[in-house]
Write an enzyme that holds these catalytic residues in place. Structure first.
Site, PDB file in Angstrom:
ATOM      1  N   LYS A   1       1.943 -42.205  30.018  1.00 34.82           N
ATOM      2  CA  LYS A   1       2.419 -40.857  30.278  1.00 34.82           C
ATOM      3  C   LYS A   1       2.375 -39.916  29.203  1.00 34.82           C
ATOM      4  O   LYS A   1       1.538 -39.958  28.910  1.00 34.82           O
ATOM      5  CB  LYS A   1       4.302 -41.327  29.101  1.00 34.82           C
TER       6      LYS A   1
ATOM      7  N   LYS B   1       0.544 -41.923  24.973  1.00 30.20           N
ATOM      8  CA  LYS B   1       1.457 -40.896  25.796  1.00 30.20           C
ATOM      9  C   LYS B   1       1.123 -39.415  24.956  1.00 30.20           C
ATOM     10  O   LYS B   1       0.290 -39.306  24.205  1.00 30.20           O
ATOM     11  CB  LYS B   1       2.680 -40.894  24.721  1.00 30.20           C
TER      12      LYS B   1
HETATM   13  C1  PBG Z   1      11.292 -39.122  22.888  1.00 36.20           C
HETATM   14  C2  PBG Z   1      10.876 -39.192  24.831  1.00 36.20           C
HETATM   15  C3  PBG Z   1      10.186 -38.370  25.143  1.00 36.20           C
HETATM   16  C4  PBG Z   1      10.239 -38.732  26.842  1.00 36.20           C
HETATM   17  C5  PBG Z   1      10.665 -40.108  26.918  1.00 36.20           C
HETATM   18  N1  PBG Z   1      11.338 -40.180  25.367  1.00 36.20           N
HETATM   19  C6  PBG Z   1      10.493 -36.633  24.885  1.00 36.20           C
HETATM   20  C7  PBG Z   1       9.687 -36.075  23.953  1.00 36.20           C
HETATM   21  O1  PBG Z   1       8.610 -36.766  23.355  1.00 36.20           O
HETATM   22  O2  PBG Z   1       8.984 -35.239  23.818  1.00 36.20           O
HETATM   23  C8  PBG Z   1       9.724 -37.484  27.622  1.00 36.20           C
HETATM   24  C9  PBG Z   1      10.906 -38.791  29.330  1.00 36.20           C
HETATM   25  C10 PBG Z   1      10.956 -37.283  30.011  1.00 36.20           C
HETATM   26  O3  PBG Z   1       9.926 -36.362  29.610  1.00 36.20           O
HETATM   27  O4  PBG Z   1      11.330 -37.920  31.398  1.00 36.20           O
HETATM   28  N2  PBG Z   1      10.255 -39.196  22.308  1.00 36.20           N
END
Ligand code: PBG
Length: 326
Positions: free
Chosen positions: A249, A196
């Site tokens: 992601k 991520k």
């Molecule tokens: C929580 C999380 C996030 C997303 C999914 N889980 C936000 C982040 O890390 O700031 C983002 C999903 C999206 O942008 O569609 N940590």
């Protein structure tokens, strides 16, 4: 053999022939729909930067999932908007919070015809908006693991089929796996947000989930976008710690990571087409600059072609509807 004997265009001549030689296909089976559940009832609050998406109370989420199941989409992933936020995000592991109530209602209504995934993270629940315990401006790793595991066990107790930790703390997959097993939930799977990245494409989500950090950013725990080898190392660690599904992601700007992961690992591979990828396509289509349906399907098939088995996407319903029309 080359031109003029080899003519590649023969196999592109008609739509029927193109269908025969198509290498990658999309199906509603490929999709997981993200949803935002809020307190109250009868709540359906539009999210400005994500057309067609809402903060939903549990009753409304159940209604929408009827449509999800009807479209042949196998799964949803739930994010929660708590009543109250505090430094330790206590509502994340409350059995009465919106996500836990939604999981119970969805499992009761749809049984095994809907796979319910829950996002496991603290950022929606902490008043500072960071994904863990904060001390002197730092997010503490090992202290956060305890809270994440409590949250995951609480989701499992409500009936979640899969828990999906998105926090990027080190060691959380193994820690959560142990705690789930200990609590009698060895049948609950873990989808690891393994690679991520600290991405600008999460902007609209932070409006939807009200989870923007109040100070600083997430670069000290989410990955640095230029790093591909490090992404594979993250995925290897999560595999070793017991992840059942590995995720990359965002999806679109990281197709090379997806391809490399597909070549390297045999676990199921998920890709998250995040809120900013969705919003940019929506916005350009609204201006008439691109063809909405065409670009939506092209963005999804590209993610599948790169190697993803499943796609978390805000387009899930629209794409499934289009596929249903054949
Ligand atoms: C929580 C999380 C996030 C997303 C999914 N889980 C936000 C982040 O890390 O700031 C983002 C999903 C999206 O942008 O569609 N940590």
């Amino acid at each position: 053999m080359g031109f003029p004997e080899r003519r590649m265009r023969r196999m592109r001549r008609t739509d029927t022939i193109r269908r025969m030689v198509r290498e990658t296909r999309l199906s509603p089976d490929d999709f997981i729909l993200p949803m935002f559940v809020a307190p109250g009832s009868g709540v359906r609050k539009p999210i400005g930067s994500m057309p067609g998406h809402f903060q939903l109370s549990v009753d409304e989420a159940v209604k929408d999932c009827g449509e999800v199941v009807g479209l042949g989409i196998p799964a949803v992933i739930l994010f929660g908007i708590p009543e109250r936020k505090d430094p330790l995000g206590t509502e994340a592991y409350s059995d009465k919070a919106p996500v836990q109530r939604a999981v119970r209602a969805l499992k009761k209504t749809f049984g095994d015809s809907l796979c319910v995934v829950t996002d496991v993270c603290m950022c929606e629940y902490t008043d500072h908006g960071h994904c863990g315990v904060v001390e002197k401006g730092e997010v503490l790793n090992d202290e956060t693991l305890e809270l994440l595991a409590k949250e995951a066990v609480s989701h499992a107790r409500a009936g979640a089929d899969i828990v999906a930790p998105s926090d990027m703390m080190d060691g959380r997959i193994g820690f959560i796996r142990d705690e789930l097993d200990e609590a009698g939930f060895d049948h609950v799977a873990i989808m690891a947000y393994a690679a991520k990245f600290a991405s600008g494409f999460y902007g609209p989500f932070r409006e939807a989930a009200e989870s923007a950090p109040k100070f600083g950013d997430r670069r000290a725990y989410q990955m640095d976008p230029p790093n591909a080898r490090e992404a594979l190392m993250e995925m290897l660690l999560d595999e070793e710690e017991g992840a059942d599904i590995l995720m990359v992601k965002p999806a679109g700007p990281y197709l090379d990571i997806l391809r490399a992961a597909r070549d390297e690992f045999d676990l199921p591979l998920a890709a998250y087409q995040v809120s900013g990828e969705f919003a940019t396509i929506k916005a350009a289509a609204e201006r008439g600059w691109i063809d909405h349906d065409r670009v939506m399907m092209e963005s999804l098939v590209g993610i599948r072609r790169a190697g993803a088995d499943m796609i978390l996407t805000y387009f899930a319903k629209e794409a499934a509807r289009l596929l249903g029309k054949g």
